[in-house]
Design a protein around this motif. Structure first.
Motif, PDB file in Angstrom:
ATOM      1  N   MET A  43       0.849   7.218  -5.129  1.00  0.00           N
ATOM      2  CA  MET A  43       1.075   6.561  -6.419  1.00  0.00           C
ATOM      3  C   MET A  43       0.639   5.100  -6.376  1.00  0.00           C
ATOM      4  SD  MET A  43       4.839   8.269  -7.080  1.00  0.00           S
ATOM      5  CE  MET A  43       5.304   7.320  -8.534  1.00  0.00           C
ATOM      6  N   VAL A  44       0.997   4.400  -5.301  1.00  0.00           N
ATOM      7  CA  VAL A  44       0.658   2.981  -5.200  1.00  0.00           C
ATOM      8  C   VAL A  44      -0.841   2.798  -4.959  1.00  0.00           C
ATOM      9  CG1 VAL A  44       1.023   0.875  -3.853  1.00  0.00           C
ATOM     10  CG2 VAL A  44       2.964   2.303  -4.492  1.00  0.00           C
ATOM     11  N   LEU A  45      -1.453   3.686  -4.203  1.00  0.00           N
ATOM     12  CA  LEU A  45      -2.903   3.601  -4.018  1.00  0.00           C
ATOM     13  C   LEU A  45      -3.635   3.780  -5.346  1.00  0.00           C
ATOM     14  CD1 LEU A  45      -3.453   5.530  -0.671  1.00  0.00           C
ATOM     15  CD2 LEU A  45      -3.992   3.125  -1.108  1.00  0.00           C
ATOM     16  N   ASP A  46      -3.218   4.734  -6.155  1.00  0.00           N
ATOM     17  CA  ASP A  46      -3.855   4.918  -7.461  1.00  0.00           C
ATOM     18  C   ASP A  46      -3.655   3.682  -8.337  1.00  0.00           C
ATOM     19  OD1 ASP A  46      -4.904   7.382  -6.862  1.00  0.00           O
ATOM     20  OD2 ASP A  46      -3.391   8.536  -7.947  1.00  0.00           O
ATOM     21  N   TYR A  47      -2.470   3.077  -8.268  1.00  0.00           N
ATOM     22  CA  TYR A  47      -2.220   1.846  -9.015  1.00  0.00           C
ATOM     23  C   TYR A  47      -3.152   0.728  -8.524  1.00  0.00           C
ATOM     24  CZ  TYR A  47       0.299  -2.271 -10.724  1.00  0.00           C
ATOM     25  OH  TYR A  47       0.635  -3.461 -11.329  1.00  0.00           O
ATOM     26  N   ALA A  48      -3.315   0.631  -7.207  1.00  0.00           N
ATOM     27  CA  ALA A  48      -4.161  -0.420  -6.629  1.00  0.00           C
ATOM     28  C   ALA A  48      -5.613  -0.270  -7.065  1.00  0.00           C
ATOM     29  CB  ALA A  48      -4.058  -0.380  -5.109  1.00  0.00           C
ATOM     30  N   PHE A  49      -6.116   0.968  -7.054  1.00  0.00           N
ATOM     31  CA  PHE A  49      -7.525   1.178  -7.355  1.00  0.00           C
ATOM     32  C   PHE A  49      -7.803   1.296  -8.855  1.00  0.00           C
ATOM     33  CE2 PHE A  49      -7.522   2.873  -2.908  1.00  0.00           C
ATOM     34  CZ  PHE A  49      -8.390   1.916  -2.381  1.00  0.00           C
ATOM     35  N   GLN A  50      -6.915   1.950  -9.594  1.00  0.00           N
ATOM     36  CA  GLN A  50      -7.182   2.217 -11.003  1.00  0.00           C
ATOM     37  C   GLN A  50      -6.746   1.088 -11.927  1.00  0.00           C
ATOM     38  OE1 GLN A  50      -5.321   6.020 -11.796  1.00  0.00           O
ATOM     39  NE2 GLN A  50      -6.506   7.063 -10.219  1.00  0.00           N
ATOM     40  N   VAL A  51      -5.673   0.392 -11.575  1.00  0.00           N
ATOM     41  CA  VAL A  51      -5.153  -0.676 -12.437  1.00  0.00           C
ATOM     42  C   VAL A  51      -5.580  -2.054 -11.943  1.00  0.00           C
ATOM     43  CG1 VAL A  51      -3.074  -1.733 -13.406  1.00  0.00           C
ATOM     44  CG2 VAL A  51      -3.184   0.754 -13.112  1.00  0.00           C
ATOM     45  N   LEU A  52      -5.326  -2.336 -10.663  1.00  0.00           N
ATOM     46  CA  LEU A  52      -5.671  -3.654 -10.125  1.00  0.00           C
ATOM     47  C   LEU A  52      -7.143  -3.765  -9.752  1.00  0.00           C
ATOM     48  CD1 LEU A  52      -2.565  -4.344  -7.860  1.00  0.00           C
ATOM     49  CD2 LEU A  52      -2.892  -4.819 -10.292  1.00  0.00           C
ATOM     50  N   ARG A  53      -7.822  -2.639  -9.653  1.00  0.00           N
ATOM     51  CA  ARG A  53      -9.248  -2.597  -9.332  1.00  0.00           C
ATOM     52  C   ARG A  53      -9.552  -3.224  -7.972  1.00  0.00           C
ATOM     53  NH1 ARG A  53     -11.052   1.379 -12.547  1.00  0.00           N
ATOM     54  NH2 ARG A  53     -10.437   1.052 -14.719  1.00  0.00           N
ATOM     55  N   LEU A  54      -8.674  -2.970  -7.003  1.00  0.00           N
ATOM     56  CA  LEU A  54      -8.975  -3.402  -5.649  1.00  0.00           C
ATOM     57  C   LEU A  54     -10.103  -2.550  -5.085  1.00  0.00           C
ATOM     58  CD1 LEU A  54      -5.454  -4.046  -4.066  1.00  0.00           C
ATOM     59  CD2 LEU A  54      -6.925  -5.612  -5.332  1.00  0.00           C
ATOM     60  N   HIS A  55     -10.775  -3.068  -4.066  1.00  0.00           N
ATOM     61  CA  HIS A  55     -11.855  -2.315  -3.439  1.00  0.00           C
ATOM     62  C   HIS A  55     -11.408  -1.631  -2.155  1.00  0.00           C
ATOM     63  CE1 HIS A  55     -15.372  -1.909  -0.666  1.00  0.00           C
ATOM     64  NE2 HIS A  55     -15.808  -1.246  -1.712  1.00  0.00           N
ATOM     65  N   ARG A  56     -10.431  -2.220  -1.461  1.00  0.00           N
ATOM     66  CA  ARG A  56     -10.017  -1.693  -0.162  1.00  0.00           C
ATOM     67  C   ARG A  56      -8.517  -1.888   0.023  1.00  0.00           C
ATOM     68  NH1 ARG A  56      -9.104  -3.568   5.007  1.00  0.00           N
ATOM     69  NH2 ARG A  56      -9.853  -2.260   6.728  1.00  0.00           N
TER      70      ARG A  56
END
Length: 209
Positions: free
Chosen positions: A135-148
């Protein structure tokens, strides 16, 4: 900076057939959670001690002072407002059962973060931790747009190593003396995943397994 527009946030996953549990909610820890947080930490002191980060004593520096729950909540709020990191409390069917953080956030040309977590022994092995990490990984990539995003785990911590294995997160190597844990500098195995490796999302990957 995205702290003001992306926080506070609540993430939710409802029951499915496998793994067997009800509703998992991730949300910011509140002052009103003090009793539940204190009780769960107390009940799991021995369970968590081998993996808990500690503050090293450095010659010439004052001994680190203890932090109250109220001070802890204030510090978490400051970190979120400055976009440095986000701490989620984990609630399984309404009961507090652990925490998961997305911290050490760096934007610019790096756009990265680090995930850390702990759960109560009472919910270990039930799929709660990999679900929360997904859940947190999806938030990081989909919402915050982190790369890694990376996760660093003690080589002796078998349950945590199984979490990254279940989610298919890539191993990058051993970090010697990476973090001060339980009173000493401890080696960690480092795992990471980038935006290019996410595909349809980590939660979708976890469900498919």
């Amino acid at each position: 900076m995205f702290g003001a527009s992306h926080w506070p946030v609540t993430l939710r996953e409802d029951a499915w057939e496998e793994p067997p549990f009800g509703t998992l909610i991730l949300r910011p820890l509140k002052r009103s959670d003090a009793d539940a947080w204190t009780r769960v930490r107390r009940e799991n002191r021995e369970w968590l001690a081998p993996w808990d980060a500690t503050l090293p004593l450095v010659a010439g520096e004052p001994r680190p002072a203890g932090t109250t729950y109220s001070q802890y909540i204030s510090a978490l709020g400051r970190a979120a407002r400055s976009s440095e990191g986000y701490m989620f409390a984990m609630f399984l069917d309404g009961e507090f059962c652990g925490q998961i953080s997305l911290g050490s956030i760096s934007m610019g040309s790096l756009r990265s973060g680090v995930i850390g977590y702990w759960v109560s022994r009472s919910v270990a092995g039930r799929g709660v931790t990999p679900t929360a990490v997904a859940m947190v990984l999806d938030y990081a990539f989909q919402v915050l747009r982190l790369h890694r995003v990376e996760i660093n785990i003690r080589p002796e911590n078998g349950p945590s190593l199984r979490v990254v294995e279940k989610l298919g997160i890539r191993y990058e190597g051993l970090r010697k003396g990476y973090l001060h844990i339980n009173g000493e500098w401890a080696d960690h195995r480092s795992f990471a995943i980038t935006q290019e490796e996410v595909g349809d999302g980590i939660m979708a990957r976890w469900r498919s397994r």
